[in-house]
Design a protein around this motif. Structure first.
Motif, short mmCIF file in Angstrom:
data_model
loop_
_atom_site.label_atom_id
_atom_site.label_comp_id
_atom_site.label_asym_id
_atom_site.label_seq_id
_atom_site.Cartn_x
_atom_site.Cartn_y
_atom_site.Cartn_z
N GLU A 1 9.50 5.15 3.23
CA GLU A 1 10.80 4.60 3.63
C GLU A 1 10.86 3.10 3.31
OE1 GLU A 1 11.00 5.75 7.73
OE2 GLU A 1 12.00 7.66 7.29
N LYS A 2 9.77 2.41 3.54
CA LYS A 2 9.72 0.98 3.22
C LYS A 2 9.86 0.73 1.73
CE LYS A 2 6.79 -3.10 3.97
NZ LYS A 2 5.50 -3.58 4.55
N LEU A 3 9.28 1.64 0.92
CA LEU A 3 9.32 1.51 -0.53
C LEU A 3 10.62 2.03 -1.13
CD1 LEU A 3 5.68 2.76 -1.21
CD2 LEU A 3 6.50 0.43 -1.66
N GLY A 4 11.42 2.76 -0.33
CA GLY A 4 12.62 3.38 -0.84
C GLY A 4 12.34 4.55 -1.76
N ASN A 5 11.20 5.19 -1.56
CA ASN A 5 10.77 6.31 -2.41
C ASN A 5 11.27 7.61 -1.79
OD1 ASN A 5 9.16 8.45 -3.54
ND2 ASN A 5 7.75 6.89 -4.31
N GLN A 6 12.37 8.13 -2.35
CA GLN A 6 13.00 9.30 -1.75
C GLN A 6 12.20 10.59 -1.99
OE1 GLN A 6 15.76 9.02 0.33
NE2 GLN A 6 15.07 6.91 0.03
N LYS B 1 -9.41 3.87 -0.54
CA LYS B 1 -10.12 2.59 -0.57
C LYS B 1 -9.79 1.82 -1.84
CE LYS B 1 -13.89 4.12 2.42
NZ LYS B 1 -15.31 4.52 2.51
N LEU B 2 -9.67 2.53 -2.95
CA LEU B 2 -9.29 1.88 -4.21
C LEU B 2 -7.86 1.34 -4.12
CD1 LEU B 2 -10.82 4.43 -6.75
CD2 LEU B 2 -11.60 2.08 -6.34
N CYS B 3 -6.97 2.08 -3.47
CA CYS B 3 -5.59 1.62 -3.30
C CYS B 3 -5.53 0.37 -2.44
CB CYS B 3 -4.74 2.72 -2.68
SG CYS B 3 -4.40 4.08 -3.79
N GLU B 4 -6.34 0.33 -1.40
CA GLU B 4 -6.37 -0.84 -0.54
C GLU B 4 -6.83 -2.07 -1.31
OE1 GLU B 4 -8.90 0.25 2.68
OE2 GLU B 4 -7.49 1.72 3.52
N ALA B 5 -7.81 -1.86 -2.19
CA ALA B 5 -8.33 -2.98 -2.99
C ALA B 5 -7.31 -3.51 -3.98
CB ALA B 5 -9.61 -2.55 -3.72
N THR B 6 -6.41 -2.65 -4.45
CA THR B 6 -5.42 -3.05 -5.47
C THR B 6 -4.01 -3.19 -4.89
OG1 THR B 6 -5.07 -0.72 -6.06
CG2 THR B 6 -6.75 -1.94 -7.30
N ASN B 7 -3.87 -3.00 -3.58
CA ASN B 7 -2.57 -3.08 -2.91
C ASN B 7 -1.54 -2.12 -3.52
OD1 ASN B 7 -3.27 -5.18 -1.03
ND2 ASN B 7 -3.16 -6.65 -2.73
N ASP B 8 -1.99 -0.93 -3.85
CA ASP B 8 -1.11 0.09 -4.42
C ASP B 8 -0.52 0.92 -3.28
OD1 ASP B 8 0.16 2.12 -5.77
OD2 ASP B 8 -1.45 2.47 -7.20
N ALA B 9 0.61 0.45 -2.75
CA ALA B 9 1.20 1.09 -1.57
C ALA B 9 1.72 2.49 -1.89
CB ALA B 9 2.31 0.22 -1.01
N THR B 10 2.31 2.67 -3.08
CA THR B 10 2.87 3.97 -3.43
C THR B 10 1.79 5.04 -3.50
OG1 THR B 10 4.69 2.96 -4.64
CG2 THR B 10 4.20 5.26 -5.14
N MET B 11 0.72 4.72 -4.24
CA MET B 11 -0.36 5.69 -4.36
C MET B 11 -1.03 5.90 -2.99
SD MET B 11 -1.61 7.55 -6.81
CE MET B 11 -2.08 9.01 -5.96
#
Length: 516
Positions: free
Chosen positions: A288-293, A245-255
């Motif tokens: 995959e969208k973030l390119g995070n291998q 929920k905190l990630c959604e509020a801050t748009n932290d896609a990686t976390m």
């Protein structure tokens, strides 16, 4: 008699009845494994003698044994045969045996007629141990026929490769390990099983960031990781949900992707693979969208574990190898250790036991090199299960003893649960059903407390088979059916395997005696 007990035992039992009725006290002990045999023997005996009294030892309760027998057989002088049954199903078997032993002379005088003790082979051993003087009275002892044992069903349940014990996954270096602040160090300590060190680092971090446990997704995430390591899975899900929920509020896609993988890991540990798959697929799409291998490698590894648990070994192997390739490109050696361990499970399920052992040993060496306690535990546990399948119980015990110490060091209930399971397997294979039953009961209790559904189902199955082997057929079947009910909710493939064991037990318990 011959149809029920076999030609030789049946003839011997028939002779006992022909010669003993009216001749005063005589004792014979007949071992039968199947409840249907016991009931059929009682019916055949009743048809062969003028009057049979049957005393079910499950009904003794708190009464003295003489009082109980006087109620079951109020007129011994008018009775042809006294039959004692159901010792194996009594909760007071040890006390009953001791009473028969102490009062044998008194009972022989009071009930001066032929006695037949119909007993399960496991209870027969207890009778010999706890009532040796009473057993000395037996003029005829008919042990079970060879080939009647349920051990093939038990062996199949123990030695069949099962779903893996999966260590909490290690995400790639580019997801949570940079920057090297106290929180990242705490995360590294937590995922490698150094829980005290992680807790100390978190305490230091919280002193400098007092609001982080409420407002910082990274901080809440580490709370959840520690809870997973300790086996507090329900609480871990709550912390991961708060962090999401905190990630959604801050748009932290990686976390957010990291947390989806963490949630999936909890469901994997609980055995709910279908739910886990949905979360992993969501995480994989984000990575995959973030390119995070690194994150992609971790997700592929989890999908491999899920597909293997659902029975698709080829797909699991493909995913595991793809994950390993990415991890090697990233130079993540600890992640490589976990990938090798997953490949070890796959090779074992595919029948390549030597390769499975080789991979587990390589994983162990890497885990030790980097001081990772969880990888070390999972590798030792894996090697122990392979040793059990090879019949090397002494080596397996050594590995499990070390694993148990690690589980205690980490304070991990899930790890302890995994060790108990294998220790119970060894005891079952060695025929020590009494101690095995205690371990499976403890395993069942812990799995229920943790909400680990797949282990709860396996514990119910194993406890049920052990109960059946010990003569508690009806109770055993009920436990196996309950285990199947649990698994049907989360893993149809595993439930189908349990049904094979159930069918075997039902066949034994309700065998048609009409064909001999």
């Amino acid at each position: 008699m011959e149809r029920i007990l076999g030609p030789e035992r049946g003839a011997a039992y028939r002779r006992f009845l022909d010669w003993s009725v009216g001749g005063g006290f005589m004792l014979t002990v007949v071992e039968v494994r199947r409840p249907v045999q016991r009931e059929a023997l009682a019916a055949a005996t009743s048809a062969a003698v003028p009057k049979l009294c049957v005393a079910r030892l499950t009904s003794v309760g708190a009464r003295p044994i003489r009082t109980f027998l006087e109620e079951a057989c109020p007129s011994p002088e008018e009775t042809s045969v006294l039959m004692l049954t159901h010792l194996e199903e009594s909760d007071d078997a040890a006390r009953i045996c001791a009473a028969l032993n102490v009062h044998r002379d008194e009972l022989a005088r009071r009930f001066a007629l032929p006695w037949v003790v119909v007993v399960h082979p496991a209870a027969a051993l207890a009778l010999q141990r706890d009532a040796p003087d009473f057993c000395d009275f037996a003029g005829l002892w008919l042990p079970e026929e060879p080939g009647e044992a349920m051990n093939p069903i038990l062996d199949q349940a123990i030695l069949s490769p099962t779903a893996s014990f999966v260590a909490p996954h290690h995400l790639g270096a580019d997801t949570t390990r940079i920057p090297k602040d106290l929180l990242s160090l705490a995360h590294e300590a937590a995922v490698s099983g150094h829980v005290d060190q992680a807790a100390d680092l978190l305490a230091q971090y919280d002193m400098k960031h007092p609001d982080a446990r409420v407002h910082d997704a990274r901080r809440v995430h580490v709370d959840g990781v520690l809870l997973v390591v300790r086996g507090e899975l329900t609480q871990a899900l709550a912390r991961f949900d708060a962090a999401l929920k905190l990630c959604e509020a801050t748009n932290d896609a990686t976390m957010g992707a990291v947390l989806l993988n963490e949630v999936a890991q909890v469901y994997i540990l609980q055995g709910d693979l279908a739910t886990a798959r949905r979360f992993v697929q969501g995480a994989l799409g984000l990575f995959e969208k973030l390119g995070n291998q690194g994150g992609r490698a971790a997700s592929l590894q989890q999908l491999s574990s899920i597909e293997g648990g659902l029975g698709d070994n080829a797909k699991a192997q493909e995913l595991a190898r793809e994950s390993l390739q990415l991890i090697e490109e990233l130079g993540d050696q600890v992640g490589r250790a976990v990938s090798l361990l997953e490949l070890s499970f796959i090779e074992d399920r595919m029948g390549n036991h030597a390769k499975a052992q080789e991979l587990a040993r390589e994983s162990l060496a890497l885990g030790d090199k980097f001081g990772d306690l969880i990888v070390r535990f999972a590798s030792l546990h894996r090697l122990a299960t392979l040793a059990i399948r090879q019949g090397n119980h002494s080596e397996a015990r050594e590995l499990l003893d070390e694993s148990l110490k690690l589980s205690e060091k980490m304070g991990s209930a899930t790890c302890r649960l995994a060790v108990l399971r294998e220790l119970g397997n060894i005891l079952c294979l060695e025929g020590n059903f009494v101690e095995a039953r205690e371990l499976w009961r403890e395993s069942l209790k812990i799995s229920e407390e943790l909400g680990v559904k797949n282990t709860r189902a396996i514990s119910l199955m194993m406890l049920g088979i052990v109960e059946a082997v010990q003569g508690q057929a009806e109770h055993g079947l009920a436990l196996v059916r309950e285990g199947i009910g649990v698994l049907e909710e989360i893993n149809a493939t595993a439930a189908a395997k349990l049904k094979e064991a159930l069918h075997g037990l039902e066949t034994i318990s309700s065998a048609d005696l009409s064909n001999g």
